[in-house]
Scaffold this motif. Structure first.
Motif, short mmCIF file in Angstrom:
data_model
loop_
_atom_site.label_atom_id
_atom_site.label_comp_id
_atom_site.label_asym_id
_atom_site.label_seq_id
_atom_site.Cartn_x
_atom_site.Cartn_y
_atom_site.Cartn_z
N ASP A 1 42.65 36.98 47.03
CA ASP A 1 43.14 35.99 46.07
C ASP A 1 42.60 36.30 44.67
O ASP A 1 41.61 37.01 44.52
CB ASP A 1 42.74 34.57 46.51
CG ASP A 1 41.25 34.41 46.53
OD1 ASP A 1 40.67 34.08 45.47
OD2 ASP A 1 40.64 34.66 47.60
N ALA A 2 43.25 35.73 43.66
CA ALA A 2 42.96 36.08 42.27
C ALA A 2 41.52 35.79 41.87
O ALA A 2 40.87 36.60 41.19
CB ALA A 2 43.93 35.35 41.34
N ALA A 3 40.98 34.65 42.33
CA ALA A 3 39.62 34.27 41.94
C ALA A 3 38.59 35.26 42.51
O ALA A 3 37.68 35.71 41.82
CB ALA A 3 39.31 32.86 42.41
N SER A 4 38.76 35.62 43.77
CA SER A 4 37.82 36.56 44.38
C SER A 4 37.92 37.91 43.69
O SER A 4 36.91 38.58 43.43
CB SER A 4 38.12 36.77 45.86
OG SER A 4 38.21 35.54 46.50
N GLN A 5 39.15 38.32 43.39
CA GLN A 5 39.31 39.61 42.74
C GLN A 5 38.67 39.62 41.35
O GLN A 5 38.05 40.60 40.94
CB GLN A 5 40.78 40.02 42.67
CG GLN A 5 40.99 41.44 42.18
CD GLN A 5 40.01 42.43 42.85
OE1 GLN A 5 39.81 42.40 44.07
NE2 GLN A 5 39.37 43.28 42.05
N ALA A 6 38.81 38.49 40.63
CA ALA A 6 38.19 38.40 39.30
C ALA A 6 36.68 38.53 39.42
O ALA A 6 36.02 39.19 38.60
CB ALA A 6 38.57 37.09 38.64
N ALA A 7 36.12 37.94 40.48
CA ALA A 7 34.67 38.04 40.69
C ALA A 7 34.26 39.49 40.95
O ALA A 7 33.26 39.98 40.42
CB ALA A 7 34.26 37.14 41.86
N TRP A 8 35.05 40.17 41.75
CA TRP A 8 34.75 41.59 42.02
C TRP A 8 34.88 42.44 40.74
O TRP A 8 34.11 43.37 40.52
CB TRP A 8 35.67 42.15 43.11
CG TRP A 8 35.14 41.89 44.47
CD1 TRP A 8 35.64 41.04 45.41
CD2 TRP A 8 33.96 42.47 45.06
NE1 TRP A 8 34.86 41.04 46.54
CE2 TRP A 8 33.81 41.92 46.35
CE3 TRP A 8 33.01 43.38 44.62
CZ2 TRP A 8 32.78 42.26 47.20
CZ3 TRP A 8 31.97 43.73 45.47
CH2 TRP A 8 31.85 43.17 46.75
N ASP A 9 35.86 42.12 39.94
CA ASP A 9 36.04 42.86 38.69
C ASP A 9 34.84 42.67 37.76
O ASP A 9 34.41 43.60 37.09
CB ASP A 9 37.33 42.44 37.98
CG ASP A 9 38.51 43.29 38.43
OD1 ASP A 9 38.34 44.04 39.42
OD2 ASP A 9 39.59 43.19 37.82
N LYS B 1 30.69 49.98 45.70
CA LYS B 1 31.17 48.86 46.52
C LYS B 1 32.27 48.09 45.79
O LYS B 1 33.33 47.81 46.36
CB LYS B 1 29.98 47.94 46.83
CG LYS B 1 30.26 46.94 47.91
CD LYS B 1 28.99 46.23 48.32
CE LYS B 1 29.33 45.06 49.24
NZ LYS B 1 28.19 44.19 49.47
N ALA B 2 32.02 47.79 44.51
CA ALA B 2 33.01 47.03 43.74
C ALA B 2 34.29 47.83 43.54
O ALA B 2 35.40 47.29 43.56
CB ALA B 2 32.41 46.64 42.38
N PRO C 1 35.52 47.20 25.67
CA PRO C 1 34.82 46.88 26.92
C PRO C 1 35.70 47.22 28.13
O PRO C 1 36.93 47.18 28.03
CB PRO C 1 34.57 45.37 26.83
CG PRO C 1 35.45 44.86 25.74
CD PRO C 1 35.83 46.00 24.86
N LEU C 2 35.06 47.50 29.24
CA LEU C 2 35.81 47.92 30.43
C LEU C 2 36.78 46.84 30.91
O LEU C 2 37.88 47.16 31.34
CB LEU C 2 34.83 48.33 31.54
CG LEU C 2 35.48 48.90 32.81
CD1 LEU C 2 36.32 50.13 32.53
CD2 LEU C 2 34.41 49.23 33.86
N THR C 3 36.38 45.56 30.81
CA THR C 3 37.28 44.47 31.24
C THR C 3 38.63 44.61 30.56
O THR C 3 39.67 44.46 31.21
CB THR C 3 36.74 43.08 30.79
OG1 THR C 3 35.50 43.22 30.15
CG2 THR C 3 36.73 42.11 31.91
#
Ligand SMILES: Nc1ncnc2c1ncn2[C@@H]1O[C@H](COP(=O)(O)OP(=O)(O)O)[C@@H](O)[C@H]1O
Ligand SMILES: [Mg+2]
Length: 366
Positions: free
Chosen positions: A172-180, A157-158, A231-233
């Motif tokens: 938006d950037a914040a939502s994408q960061a949350a998904w990441d 899903k992610a 790390p993956l991030t």
């Protein structure tokens, strides 16, 4: 766990049939084109809702018939028995029934009826794309780790979110960061299950391999899909521009792989076909041992045509290893003499003769 009854209707050339297999060894013998592989395919359909011969199910349905159907009765180690049924029609409609109820997904079948296939295509596990090895790996993890499936679903899903964002940039950037963050959490979780599984599999695989073939220095290792030291991030941040150009995420567990090496070489590049098949047999038998340890339920082995490609010594060694697993085995051969020996004297062996799509029980030993 074993199939105590199998009923097959309208699968390829097979006449409607019900067989009562032995809980251990079942030998299907008969001329080429008689329907042996079709019976294995029918059992595979019951366990995985797909064929091992092709991606399409349509060709499995007997000519002139509207649908093919397979029923099976399985006996669990704990005395519980389940009835499974699957039906596929020409319109593509798939119906799965478990104990008289419609099932939600094929994963429910897979959980009840773990299957291993060893056939002439088996070498693809070494030679083929990483996806084939991931499937092998995840089969094992799925059956021993209950948390695997939800973690895998979270990851998918992610990943879909991220790939869509990479292509369209609509989030938006914040939502994408949350998904990441979600992506990285799911990735780490999945990686930990896969890693633990390979750690457990390795020694068993090495032991089984030694009993089957001499291949000193063959090593099995796991690649998690991204740099083992970062790390993956961090990896995702460093490959972002390239990911955006490609429109998908390059690093992560969706890229995991297993590596089989002999010294400095990729094993697939230097082993003979025969040796590759033996390595694959060892991998699949090792998975069966691990499943036995974890669940006390066993998987069923569908072994097609392989014996005819092995010399006497390796054939006997393979039979002995399958026998040691104490699993139910369906194994095909043209000439029944090929597989008559090789089993322990007290192992129940049932023979089935297949001729022009007609299956008849032709004897039980002892
Ligand atoms: N959809 C179908 N309907 C009827 N017969 C089929 C269909 N698909 C394949 N066959 C036939 O079924 C036969 C069984 O093949 P197979 O199970 O591979 O035999 P074996 O493994 O014993 O060599 C083949 O002769 C093939 O032509
Ligand atoms: Mg065949």
């Amino acid at each position: 766990m074993s199939l105590s009854r199998v009923t097959v209707t309208a699968v390829r050339n097979l006449r409607p049939v019900t067989i009562s297999p032995s809980p251990r060894i079942n030998i299907l013998h008969g001329a080429n084109g008689s329907g042996k592989t079709s019976l294995l395919e029918a059992i595979h359909l019951l366990g995985l809702a797909r064929s091992f011969r092709s991606n399409k199910l349509q060709p499995m349905i007997q000519h002139e018939q509207p649908a093919c159907t397979v029923f099976g009765q399985i006996e669990q180690q704990n005395g519980i028995s389940n009835s499974l049924g699957i039906s596929r029609d020409r319109q593509g409609e798939l119906q799965i029934r478990i104990d008289g109820q419609n099932a939600r997904s094929a994963a429910q079948l897979a959980e009840l009826l773990p299957l291993q296939v060893i056939n002439p295509d088996s070498f693809r596990l070494l030679e083929g794309a990483p996806k084939v090895r991931r499937q092998f790996l995840d089969w094992g993890v799925f059956h021993v780790e209950q948390r695997f499936l939800p973690a895998w679903q979270r990851l998918q899903k992610a990943l879909r979110q991220r790939n869509s964002w990479l292509r369209h940039g609509t989030l938006d950037a914040a939502s994408q960061a949350a998904w990441d963050r979600e992506l990285c959490l799911a990735s780490d979780e999945l990686d930990s299950y896969r890693r633990a599984y390979i750690q457990a599999l390795k020694p068993v695989f090495e032991q089984v391999l030694r009993e089957l073939v001499e291949l000193d220095g063959l090593t099995l290792s796991y690649y998690r899909g991204w740099d083992k030291d970062r790390p993956l991030t961090e990896v995702l941040a460093s490959t972002l521009t390239r990911d955006q150009q490609l429109g998908h995420t390059q690093a992560g567990p969706q890229r995991a792989d297993l590596r089989l090496r002999l010294g400095a070489h990729n094993a697939a590049e230097i082993l003979s076909r025969g040796q590759q098949k033996l390595v694959v047999c060892a991998l699949r038998i090792a998975q069966g041992h691990l499943l036995n340890q974890a669940k006390h339920g066993q998987c069923i082995y569908l072994v097609d045509d392989l014996p005819s490609e092995l010399d006497e010594q390796h054939r006997q060694a393979l039979c002995r290893l399958l026998d040691d697993l104490q699993c139910q085995v369906f194994i095909t051969c043209v000439d029944q003499e090929y597989l008559k020996d090789g089993w322990r004297t007290d192992t129940p062996v049932a023979m089935f003769h297949v001729e022009h799509g007609v299956i008849t029980a032709s004897g039980v030993n002892p």
